[in-house]
Design an enzyme around this catalytic site. Structure first.
Site, PDB file in Angstrom:
ATOM      1  N   ARG A 157       1.286  15.084 -20.582  1.00  0.00           N
ATOM      2  CA  ARG A 157       0.970  14.758 -19.197  1.00  0.00           C
ATOM      3  C   ARG A 157      -0.410  14.593 -18.583  1.00  0.00           C
ATOM      4  O   ARG A 157      -0.645  13.988 -17.588  1.00  0.00           O
ATOM      5  CB  ARG A 157       1.371  16.200 -18.612  1.00  0.00           C
ATOM      6  CG  ARG A 157       2.822  16.406 -18.372  1.00  0.00           C
ATOM      7  CD  ARG A 157       3.170  18.002 -17.843  1.00  0.00           C
ATOM      8  NE  ARG A 157       2.907  18.689 -19.159  1.00  0.00           N
ATOM      9  CZ  ARG A 157       3.660  19.563 -19.565  1.00  0.00           C
ATOM     10  NH1 ARG A 157       5.091  19.543 -19.179  1.00  0.00           N
ATOM     11  NH2 ARG A 157       3.491  20.275 -20.464  1.00  0.00           N
ATOM     12  N   ILE A 158      -1.355  15.300 -19.344  1.00  0.00           N
ATOM     13  CA  ILE A 158      -2.708  15.268 -18.737  1.00  0.00           C
ATOM     14  C   ILE A 158      -3.366  13.788 -19.029  1.00  0.00           C
ATOM     15  O   ILE A 158      -4.085  13.087 -18.205  1.00  0.00           O
ATOM     16  CB  ILE A 158      -3.860  16.497 -19.450  1.00  0.00           C
ATOM     17  CG1 ILE A 158      -3.176  17.741 -18.725  1.00  0.00           C
ATOM     18  CG2 ILE A 158      -5.146  16.146 -18.812  1.00  0.00           C
ATOM     19  CD1 ILE A 158      -3.635  18.989 -19.408  1.00  0.00           C
ATOM     20  N   ARG A 188      -9.583  21.029 -26.301  1.00  0.00           N
ATOM     21  CA  ARG A 188     -10.067  22.040 -26.987  1.00  0.00           C
ATOM     22  C   ARG A 188     -11.230  21.535 -27.622  1.00  0.00           C
ATOM     23  O   ARG A 188     -11.463  20.572 -28.400  1.00  0.00           O
ATOM     24  CB  ARG A 188      -9.127  22.578 -27.935  1.00  0.00           C
ATOM     25  CG  ARG A 188      -8.040  23.216 -27.049  1.00  0.00           C
ATOM     26  CD  ARG A 188      -8.469  24.464 -26.727  1.00  0.00           C
ATOM     27  NE  ARG A 188      -7.280  25.311 -26.087  1.00  0.00           N
ATOM     28  CZ  ARG A 188      -7.048  25.308 -24.619  1.00  0.00           C
ATOM     29  NH1 ARG A 188      -7.861  24.458 -23.754  1.00  0.00           N
ATOM     30  NH2 ARG A 188      -5.988  25.985 -24.192  1.00  0.00           N
ATOM     31  N   GLU A 191     -16.784  28.812 -27.860  1.00  0.00           N
ATOM     32  CA  GLU A 191     -17.123  29.348 -26.258  1.00  0.00           C
ATOM     33  C   GLU A 191     -17.515  30.530 -26.055  1.00  0.00           C
ATOM     34  O   GLU A 191     -16.780  31.405 -26.670  1.00  0.00           O
ATOM     35  CB  GLU A 191     -15.887  28.516 -25.707  1.00  0.00           C
ATOM     36  CG  GLU A 191     -15.486  27.310 -25.509  1.00  0.00           C
ATOM     37  CD  GLU A 191     -14.405  26.916 -24.551  1.00  0.00           C
ATOM     38  OE1 GLU A 191     -13.635  27.728 -23.954  1.00  0.00           O
ATOM     39  OE2 GLU A 191     -13.856  25.732 -24.660  1.00  0.00           O
ATOM     40  N   HIS A 237     -15.583  25.215 -19.216  1.00  0.00           N
ATOM     41  CA  HIS A 237     -14.137  25.148 -19.449  1.00  0.00           C
ATOM     42  C   HIS A 237     -13.482  25.629 -17.984  1.00  0.00           C
ATOM     43  O   HIS A 237     -12.972  26.484 -17.898  1.00  0.00           O
ATOM     44  CB  HIS A 237     -13.519  26.201 -20.560  1.00  0.00           C
ATOM     45  CG  HIS A 237     -12.138  26.168 -21.082  1.00  0.00           C
ATOM     46  ND1 HIS A 237     -11.881  26.493 -22.217  1.00  0.00           N
ATOM     47  CD2 HIS A 237     -11.304  25.517 -20.184  1.00  0.00           C
ATOM     48  CE1 HIS A 237     -10.621  26.157 -22.463  1.00  0.00           C
ATOM     49  NE2 HIS A 237     -10.333  25.445 -21.513  1.00  0.00           N
ATOM     50  N   ALA A 265     -11.456  23.160 -16.258  1.00  0.00           N
ATOM     51  CA  ALA A 265     -10.809  21.887 -15.839  1.00  0.00           C
ATOM     52  C   ALA A 265      -9.762  22.493 -15.054  1.00  0.00           C
ATOM     53  O   ALA A 265      -9.322  21.757 -14.077  1.00  0.00           O
ATOM     54  CB  ALA A 265     -10.357  21.130 -17.098  1.00  0.00           C
TER      55      ALA A 265
HETATM   56  C1  DGY Z   1      -5.422  25.678 -20.704  1.00  0.00           C
HETATM   57  O1  DGY Z   1      -4.368  25.771 -19.691  1.00  0.00           O
HETATM   58  O2  DGY Z   1      -5.072  25.526 -21.686  1.00  0.00           O
HETATM   59  C2  DGY Z   1      -6.749  25.320 -20.055  1.00  0.00           C
HETATM   60  O3  DGY Z   1      -7.686  25.184 -21.176  1.00  0.00           O
HETATM   61  C3  DGY Z   1      -7.305  26.448 -19.172  1.00  0.00           C
HETATM   62  O4  DGY Z   1      -6.672  26.199 -18.082  1.00  0.00           O
END
Ligand code: DGY
Length: 331
Positions: free
Chosen positions: A158-159, A239, A268, A287, A289
């Site tokens: 999706r992303i 990641r 992180e 992090h 996003a």
């Molecule tokens: C996720 O949802 O996996 C992102 O890294 C944080 O929203």
């Protein structure tokens, strides 16, 4: 006294989710900025039947066995590499996540990082703040064009697809790689399937959108950087451990690649004295996003609904391990 199911929520999440949990459950909330330490988490879950976890909480077999009454773990994230899914399924423990709602917000930031890194935005801001801007300069802070450049997308879920949509507005040529080829989307989205080496060799921008698993850990290492263009820019909003950070440092420092834009790091948070942090051609954000007000609200209600369904013994709306329902689930 209340007969509501007892649950532990490991950090403050938006009210859209907390209000649902409060209404349906007897909630204990960890209200600190930092995640609960391991021993505290193990202690807190002892009298609970459900846990709403974050990607900063390690949910492993030890934790699952610490209290066999736990009926559900609902992760406030789409990613679930903090959870041992195999161990959960083997124990009949449903795990929830928050897919779908953060797709566009995450693709937005991946494209933001691409643009900001290509056009050296963070260096430019520093330049102005340091009072170095004396005049218009014909050679000043020149970056890379985004329009009509080639974008390589690693991971076409999706992303990754969201990233391709954004790229089409900039007339970019899009190459993608995924373990599942999406021939059904190639024509309509104007994208071309390619093997990883072709992407590394041809892309001006490489954007990572795969999950973290044993085959993607350190996928971007010295050997991969050696195959990339010297003008290439790497974007990672997936990641941190998909990228070998010392190899990335060497590649950026030596000019093997031109720049990197990272929303995720390994570890992180990245220590402030990590050599990557000092590089002007490495843009790092913490992090964030999925961090829009609307999306975090949707993630919160989705995570709450998974938790509530789980403690009631109902099927989770979005289980990560739906095959858990092929067997007996924890009661
Ligand atoms: C996720 O949802 O996996 C992102 O890294 C944080 O929203």
């Amino acid at each position: 006294m209340t007969n509501k199911p007892k649950v532990f929520v490991t950090r403050i999440i938006p009210e859209e989710g907390l209000s649902l949990v409060r209404e349906a459950c007897d909630m204990e909330l960890w209200e600190h900025e930092l995640p609960p330490p391991r021993e505290v988490l193990l202690e807190k879950i002892k009298d609970k039947v459900g846990v709403l976890s974050l990607l900063t909480d390690k949910i492993d077999a030890e934790l699952m066995d610490a209290n066999p009454q736990i009926r559900v773990v609902s992760n406030f994230a789409v990613g679930f590499d903090n959870i041992d899914i195999k161990a959960a399924t083997a124990r009949g423990l449903p795990i929830g996540n928050t897919p779908g709602v953060l797709t566009d917000t995450t693709a937005d930031i991946a494209f933001t990082l691409l643009m900001a890194t290509a056009r050296r935005i963070s260096e430019s801001i520093d330049y102005v703040r340091a009072a170095k801007w004396k005049t218009w300069g014909p050679m000043l802070l020149m970056g890379q064009d985004i329009h009509k450049a080639t974008l390589g997308i690693i991971g076409f879920g999706r992303i990754g697809q969201g990233m391709a949509k954004r790229a089409s507005g900039f007339d970019m040529k899009v190459l993608y790689h995924d373990v599942y080829r999406r021939q059904d989307l190639e024509q309509s989205m104007g994208v071309t399937y390619a093997d990883i080496d072709t992407i590394l060799a041809e892309a001006d921008f490489v954007s990572i959108h795969t999950d973290l698993n044993p085959s993607t850990r350190y996928m971007f290492n010295a050997a991969a950087f050696a195959k990339m263009k010297r003008t290439a820019i790497l974007i990672n909003s997936a990641r941190g451990p998909i990228v070998d950070h010392m190899a990335l440092y060497e590649a950026l420092k030596s000019g093997q690649i031109l720049g990197a834009g990272l929303d995720v790091t390994d570890p992180e948070p990245i220590p402030v004295d990590h050599p990557l942090v000092s590089l002007p051609n490495c843009l790092i954000v913490p992090h964030i996003a999925s961090a829009s007000v609307a999306t975090r609200g949707k993630m919160a209600s989705m995570a709450a609904n998974n938790l509530i369904a789980g403690v009631r013994g109902e099927r989770l709306p979005t289980p990560v391990n739906p095959n858990v329902y092929d067997g007996e689930i924890r009661k």
